[in-house]
Motif scaffolding. Structure first.
Motif, PDB file in Angstrom:
ATOM      1  N   THR A  89       0.856  -1.140  -0.195  1.00  0.00           N
ATOM      2  CA  THR A  89       0.190   0.032   0.072  1.00  0.00           C
ATOM      3  C   THR A  89       0.906   1.251   0.065  1.00  0.00           C
ATOM      4  O   THR A  89       0.740   2.130  -0.692  1.00  0.00           O
ATOM      5  CB  THR A  89      -1.058   0.326   1.439  1.00  0.00           C
ATOM      6  OG1 THR A  89      -1.734  -1.215   1.229  1.00  0.00           O
ATOM      7  CG2 THR A  89      -1.954   1.238   1.246  1.00  0.00           C
ATOM      8  N   VAL A 148     -11.343 -12.837  -7.995  1.00  0.00           N
ATOM      9  CA  VAL A 148     -10.692 -11.294  -7.876  1.00  0.00           C
ATOM     10  C   VAL A 148      -8.962 -11.994  -7.500  1.00  0.00           C
ATOM     11  O   VAL A 148      -8.147 -11.250  -8.103  1.00  0.00           O
ATOM     12  CB  VAL A 148     -11.002 -10.577  -6.526  1.00  0.00           C
ATOM     13  CG1 VAL A 148     -10.021  -9.468  -6.411  1.00  0.00           C
ATOM     14  CG2 VAL A 148     -12.480  -9.950  -7.071  1.00  0.00           C
ATOM     15  N   SER A 149      -8.824 -12.687  -6.762  1.00  0.00           N
ATOM     16  CA  SER A 149      -7.363 -13.213  -6.392  1.00  0.00           C
ATOM     17  C   SER A 149      -6.690 -13.976  -7.431  1.00  0.00           C
ATOM     18  O   SER A 149      -5.483 -13.296  -7.942  1.00  0.00           O
ATOM     19  CB  SER A 149      -7.357 -14.075  -5.219  1.00  0.00           C
ATOM     20  OG  SER A 149      -7.953 -15.352  -5.545  1.00  0.00           O
ATOM     21  N   ALA A 166      -5.815 -11.103  -9.996  1.00  0.00           N
ATOM     22  CA  ALA A 166      -4.662 -10.418  -9.729  1.00  0.00           C
ATOM     23  C   ALA A 166      -3.285 -11.025  -9.853  1.00  0.00           C
ATOM     24  O   ALA A 166      -2.775 -10.697 -10.532  1.00  0.00           O
ATOM     25  CB  ALA A 166      -4.927 -10.001  -8.066  1.00  0.00           C
ATOM     26  N   TRP A 197      -4.090  -6.735  -3.229  1.00  0.00           N
ATOM     27  CA  TRP A 197      -5.517  -7.463  -3.704  1.00  0.00           C
ATOM     28  C   TRP A 197      -5.195  -8.918  -3.177  1.00  0.00           C
ATOM     29  O   TRP A 197      -6.015  -9.633  -2.583  1.00  0.00           O
ATOM     30  CB  TRP A 197      -5.904  -7.275  -4.852  1.00  0.00           C
ATOM     31  CG  TRP A 197      -6.788  -6.102  -5.055  1.00  0.00           C
ATOM     32  CD1 TRP A 197      -6.423  -4.751  -5.799  1.00  0.00           C
ATOM     33  CD2 TRP A 197      -8.096  -5.913  -4.688  1.00  0.00           C
ATOM     34  NE1 TRP A 197      -7.332  -4.006  -5.637  1.00  0.00           N
ATOM     35  CE2 TRP A 197      -8.191  -4.575  -5.046  1.00  0.00           C
ATOM     36  CE3 TRP A 197      -9.018  -6.617  -3.984  1.00  0.00           C
ATOM     37  CZ2 TRP A 197      -9.546  -3.817  -4.880  1.00  0.00           C
ATOM     38  CZ3 TRP A 197     -10.064  -5.882  -3.719  1.00  0.00           C
ATOM     39  CH2 TRP A 197     -10.295  -4.843  -4.157  1.00  0.00           C
ATOM     40  N   ALA A 230      -6.975 -11.155  -0.392  1.00  0.00           N
ATOM     41  CA  ALA A 230      -7.737 -12.211  -0.546  1.00  0.00           C
ATOM     42  C   ALA A 230      -7.220 -13.302   0.234  1.00  0.00           C
ATOM     43  O   ALA A 230      -7.818 -14.508   0.365  1.00  0.00           O
ATOM     44  CB  ALA A 230      -7.825 -12.565  -2.161  1.00  0.00           C
ATOM     45  N   PHE A 270      -1.639  -5.075  -7.210  1.00  0.00           N
ATOM     46  CA  PHE A 270      -2.010  -6.405  -7.241  1.00  0.00           C
ATOM     47  C   PHE A 270      -1.692  -6.967  -6.130  1.00  0.00           C
ATOM     48  O   PHE A 270      -2.317  -8.072  -5.761  1.00  0.00           O
ATOM     49  CB  PHE A 270      -1.984  -7.045  -8.610  1.00  0.00           C
ATOM     50  CG  PHE A 270      -2.577  -6.521  -9.814  1.00  0.00           C
ATOM     51  CD1 PHE A 270      -4.098  -6.559  -9.705  1.00  0.00           C
ATOM     52  CD2 PHE A 270      -2.207  -5.775 -10.828  1.00  0.00           C
ATOM     53  CE1 PHE A 270      -4.968  -6.181 -10.930  1.00  0.00           C
ATOM     54  CE2 PHE A 270      -3.025  -5.130 -12.071  1.00  0.00           C
ATOM     55  CZ  PHE A 270      -4.303  -5.463 -11.976  1.00  0.00           C
TER      56      PHE A 270
END
Length: 417
Positions: free
Chosen positions: A52, A118-119, A122, A81, A85, A78
């Motif tokens: 981040t 989503v994972s 990514a 993310w 996850a 990514f």
């Protein structure tokens, strides 16, 4: 007779229900709980904080967004993310088995399908971004004069990598279906996960099992291995061809290119290291799935956990790699971290975003000898013979200086020391 017969049927139905809803605890739950749920969650928290911070640092600066740093910024995004996850997918799954909690089980099935999609998007987008970034570093290292198209279209290439990753994995949301078993309500077998009708369709099975595995895992893995081996060989032999520049010395350009290339090589190396076990398992599944899942069941179970955990661990190593390999990033990261810890947003009256800029802050990959572009500098020796102090005239043309929608040329006297 009818009553006795009915009672007998109910007894059989009850026994069948008990057998159907019987829960057998997975093996090595305690060991996997400490490895995945405890250690993995701790690594995820570190990963999220680091990436981040890294995303914020790289995205906020325009010079980074318009250079090869764009790939690093997207990889950090990514990584966040994937770490986000991992906790609800992997860690909470082990919490469910360890504590045998029906409440956590229901929560896990509530978000499992979209979260795992989503994972995977990514992870796939990250692998394609690494291929694009490595290809650019390869061209810069081995064929620098041919890098113009890659650098000019970097943003489109990155967007295509993300689009390709999304296209390959978005359908995973529809490949599984959750079946609710009312007869097992309140037990650990309340829900059952099955393949959907789409996943069982024969033609789609070729896409899901063969094509997608080859395109999203095997091809990126072996492509990155080949490209980076070639880069390392060129670096070891010091076979560099640098673009001609009228503003930067060859020594500084060489150092900047080497640092950026070394950073990318380390990033790709960690990716290959985290995925080598995954590639071995995939090839093994194609060769003999029964032997893997039956004779080597314990290895298979822990290998799947290690593959997921290694992705998070090596994602957390990205920031240390940048700090070690690139001095300009190291200085800027420490300065920003010091500002954040001191909670002091005031940087001074004459502070500038270019105050601590070094060679590597600039887009060194796109520099050409074209002197007509924005940001050129021309130094002209003064012809004033009677002036006791030698001076030179610096003529700047910079797109940052605008007056009424136009460009302004500024001339100033600079004392020669």
């Amino acid at each position: 007779m009818d009553y006795e017969s009915t009672s007998f049927d109910q007894s059989i139905a009850t026994n069948d229900t008990d057998q159907e809803c019987a829960y057998s605890e997975p093996v090595y739950v305690k060991e996997r709980f400490w490895m995945v749920a405890i250690f993995g969650t701790a690594v995820c928290i570190i990963n999220i904080l680091e990436n981040t911070f890294l995303s914020f640092m790289l995205f906020k600066k325009k010079s980074y967004r318009s250079s090869h740093m764009l790939y690093l910024a997207l990889l950090a995004f990514f990584d966040v993310w994937m770490a986000l996850a991992y906790i609800p997918l992997m860690s909470l799954n082990l919490f469910v088995d360890y504590y045998k909690s029906v409440v956590l089980l229901r929560a896990w099935f509530a978000y499992m399908l979209p979260m795992i999609t989503v994972s995977h998007i990514a992870m796939t987008a990250s692998s394609f971004l690494m291929v694009a970034a490595s290809l650019e570093r390869y061209v810069i290292t081995c064929h620098p004069t041919k890098n113009r198209w890659l650098s000019r279209n970097r943003m489109w290439i990155a967007a295509f990598a993300i689009f390709l990753g999304t296209t390959c994995k978005f359908s995973q949301l529809y490949e599984m279906e959750i079946e609710y078993l009312p007869q097992c309500m309140g037990t650990m077998r309340e829900y059952q996960l099955n393949l959907s009708a789409l996943a069982r369709y024969e033609i789609y099975g070729y896409w899901r099992v063969h094509f997608r595995t080859i395109v999203t895992i095997l091809i990126p893995f072996f492509s990155l291995a080949f490209i980076n081996i070639r880069i390392v060989l060129v670096l070891s032999k010091n076979e560099f061809k640098f673009l001609h520049s009228t503003k930067l010395s060859d020594a500084k350009r060489k150092s900047a290119v080497r640092n950026a290339t070394r950073t990318m090589v380390f990033i790709v190396f960690t990716y290959l290291l985290s995925n080598v076990l995954n590639v071995i398992i995939i090839i093994w599944e194609y060769i003999d799935m029964d032997m893997l899942t039956q004779q080597f069941e314990t290895f298979y179970m822990f290998a799947v956990d290690v593959v997921s955990l290694s992705t998070i661990i090596f994602g957390a190593l990205r920031l240390p790699i940048y700090v070690i390999c690139q001095a300009n990033l190291r200085k800027e990261f420490f300065a920003q971290l010091k500002t954040m810890l001191s909670l002091n947003s005031y940087t001074g009256f004459l502070s500038s975003s270019t105050k601590n800029m070094t060679i590597e802050d600039m887009d060194i990959d796109r520099r050409t000898p074209d002197i007509s572009g924005d940001g050129t500098v021309l130094i002209v020796e003064s012809d004033q013979k009677k002036d006791s102090s030698a001076t030179c005239t610096v003529i700047r043309k910079n797109s940052l200086h605008r007056m009424n929608g136009g460009f302004s040329d500024m001339s100033e006297k600079v004392q020669i020391v």
